[in-house]
Design a protein around this motif. Structure first.
Motif, PDB file in Angstrom:
ATOM      1  N   UNK A   1      15.571  -6.786  -5.641  1.00  0.00           N
ATOM      2  CA  UNK A   1      15.629  -8.098  -4.991  1.00  0.00           C
ATOM      3  C   UNK A   1      15.074  -9.209  -5.884  1.00  0.00           C
ATOM      4  N   UNK A   2      14.887  -8.892  -7.166  1.00  0.00           N
ATOM      5  CA  UNK A   2      14.517  -9.918  -8.139  1.00  0.00           C
ATOM      6  C   UNK A   2      13.046 -10.270  -8.210  1.00  0.00           C
ATOM      7  N   UNK A   3      12.200  -9.433  -7.647  1.00  0.00           N
ATOM      8  CA  UNK A   3      10.757  -9.707  -7.651  1.00  0.00           C
ATOM      9  C   UNK A   3      10.019  -8.721  -8.542  1.00  0.00           C
ATOM     10  N   UNK A   4       8.850  -9.124  -8.995  1.00  0.00           N
ATOM     11  CA  UNK A   4       7.942  -8.199  -9.655  1.00  0.00           C
ATOM     12  C   UNK A   4       7.337  -7.321  -8.566  1.00  0.00           C
ATOM     13  N   UNK A   5       6.973  -6.074  -8.953  1.00  0.00           N
ATOM     14  CA  UNK A   5       6.553  -5.089  -7.963  1.00  0.00           C
ATOM     15  C   UNK A   5       5.211  -4.472  -8.319  1.00  0.00           C
ATOM     16  N   UNK A   6       4.454  -4.121  -7.274  1.00  0.00           N
ATOM     17  CA  UNK A   6       3.182  -3.464  -7.514  1.00  0.00           C
ATOM     18  C   UNK A   6       2.664  -2.719  -6.309  1.00  0.00           C
ATOM     19  N   UNK A   7       1.633  -1.919  -6.579  1.00  0.00           N
ATOM     20  CA  UNK A   7       0.993  -1.179  -5.496  1.00  0.00           C
ATOM     21  C   UNK A   7      -0.434  -1.675  -5.320  1.00  0.00           C
ATOM     22  N   UNK A   8      -0.933  -1.501  -4.097  1.00  0.00           N
ATOM     23  CA  UNK A   8      -2.280  -1.896  -3.717  1.00  0.00           C
ATOM     24  C   UNK A   8      -3.040  -0.634  -3.345  1.00  0.00           C
ATOM     25  N   UNK A   9      -4.194  -0.439  -3.983  1.00  0.00           N
ATOM     26  CA  UNK A   9      -4.988   0.756  -3.718  1.00  0.00           C
ATOM     27  C   UNK A   9      -6.291   0.361  -3.023  1.00  0.00           C
TER      28      UNK A   9
ATOM     29  N   UNK B   1       0.860  -1.179   0.000  1.00  0.00           N
ATOM     30  CA  UNK B   1       0.000   0.000   0.000  1.00  0.00           C
ATOM     31  C   UNK B   1       0.901   1.235   0.000  1.00  0.00           C
ATOM     32  N   UNK B   2       0.717   2.164  -0.935  1.00  0.00           N
ATOM     33  CA  UNK B   2       1.609   3.321  -1.006  1.00  0.00           C
ATOM     34  C   UNK B   2       1.620   4.156   0.270  1.00  0.00           C
ATOM     35  N   UNK B   3       0.528   4.139   1.023  1.00  0.00           N
ATOM     36  CA  UNK B   3       0.488   4.888   2.278  1.00  0.00           C
ATOM     37  C   UNK B   3       1.477   4.331   3.299  1.00  0.00           C
ATOM     38  N   UNK B   4       1.945   3.097   3.097  1.00  0.00           N
ATOM     39  CA  UNK B   4       2.860   2.453   4.041  1.00  0.00           C
ATOM     40  C   UNK B   4       4.326   2.659   3.679  1.00  0.00           C
ATOM     41  N   UNK B   5       4.578   3.424   2.635  1.00  0.00           N
ATOM     42  CA  UNK B   5       5.948   3.653   2.183  1.00  0.00           C
ATOM     43  C   UNK B   5       6.306   5.126   2.318  1.00  0.00           C
ATOM     44  N   UNK B   6       7.546   5.385   2.709  1.00  0.00           N
ATOM     45  CA  UNK B   6       8.007   6.774   2.779  1.00  0.00           C
ATOM     46  C   UNK B   6       8.261   7.327   1.386  1.00  0.00           C
TER      47      UNK B   6
END
Length: 184
Positions: free
Chosen positions: A62-70, A45-50
């Motif tokens: 780190x070799x993973x696919x990445x995404x955000x949760x809204x 969740x973008x709210x959980x990231x600085x």
């Protein structure tokens, strides 16, 4: 809730990708732990990231696919400035917290708009981005969800609450696939 130790324990026993949806704050400290434990895809969740862009890059580093949760009330604008770093956008169609909640109908127009933005990004030469929906996905709404633009649906209580008389997990999964294909 599954932590890095459980992820690591199941990794040798599954041939499918492990999709980790972090519902914690802050997320950056957990990314390396889940990646090392065998996660293939990490969303947050973008709210959980600085700094959303840096967290997405950390996941990819780190070799993973990445995404955000809204969440239902989280605007799509979060995805606009990081499209080039996204492999997936996950729209929550319930307010996170517990299983068995009803699908929030306002998710459908939000889903259509997210699909429009992703398609425009890809038409301009951007990478493919999965559009996933999680929450309240059931036999009676999965066709509308797919018609609105989702290419991946998460069904929890619809699957795990299936009675054995209806074919259990396999039966409900087959029925969900058939219902989703009605749109295609």
């Amino acid at each position: 809730t599954i932590g890095p130790l459980v992820c690591e324990a199941i990794r040798p026993h599954v041939g499918i990708p492990i999709d980790v949806h972090l519902m914690v704050e802050p997320v950056d400290a957990l990314v390396p732990l889940f990646a090392k434990a065998g996660a293939n895809l990490i969303t947050f969740h973008p709210e959980a990231s600085r700094h959303v862009d840096r967290t997405l890059q950390l996941i990819r580093d780190h070799g993973c696919k990445a995404g955000i949760v809204l969440n239902p009330a989280t605007p799509l604008a979060w995805m606009d400035h990081v499209m080039d770093r996204l492999d997936v956008v996950l729209l929550m169609s319930v307010n996170p917290g517990f299983g068995g909640q009803a699908f929030i109908p306002a998710t459908l127009p939000k889903l259509r708009e997210a699909r429009r933005r992703i398609d425009a990004h890809q038409a301009a030469g951007g990478q493919p981005i999965w559009l996933e929906v999680d929450g309240g996905v059931k036999l009676d709404n999965i066709a509308r969800i797919v018609a609105a633009g989702a290419d991946t649906c998460v069904a929890g209580s619809a699957v795990f609450g299936a009675p054995d008389a209806d074919g259990g997990y396999r039966g409900v999964m087959a029925a969900l696939r058939r219902a989703a294909e009605q749109h295609l």
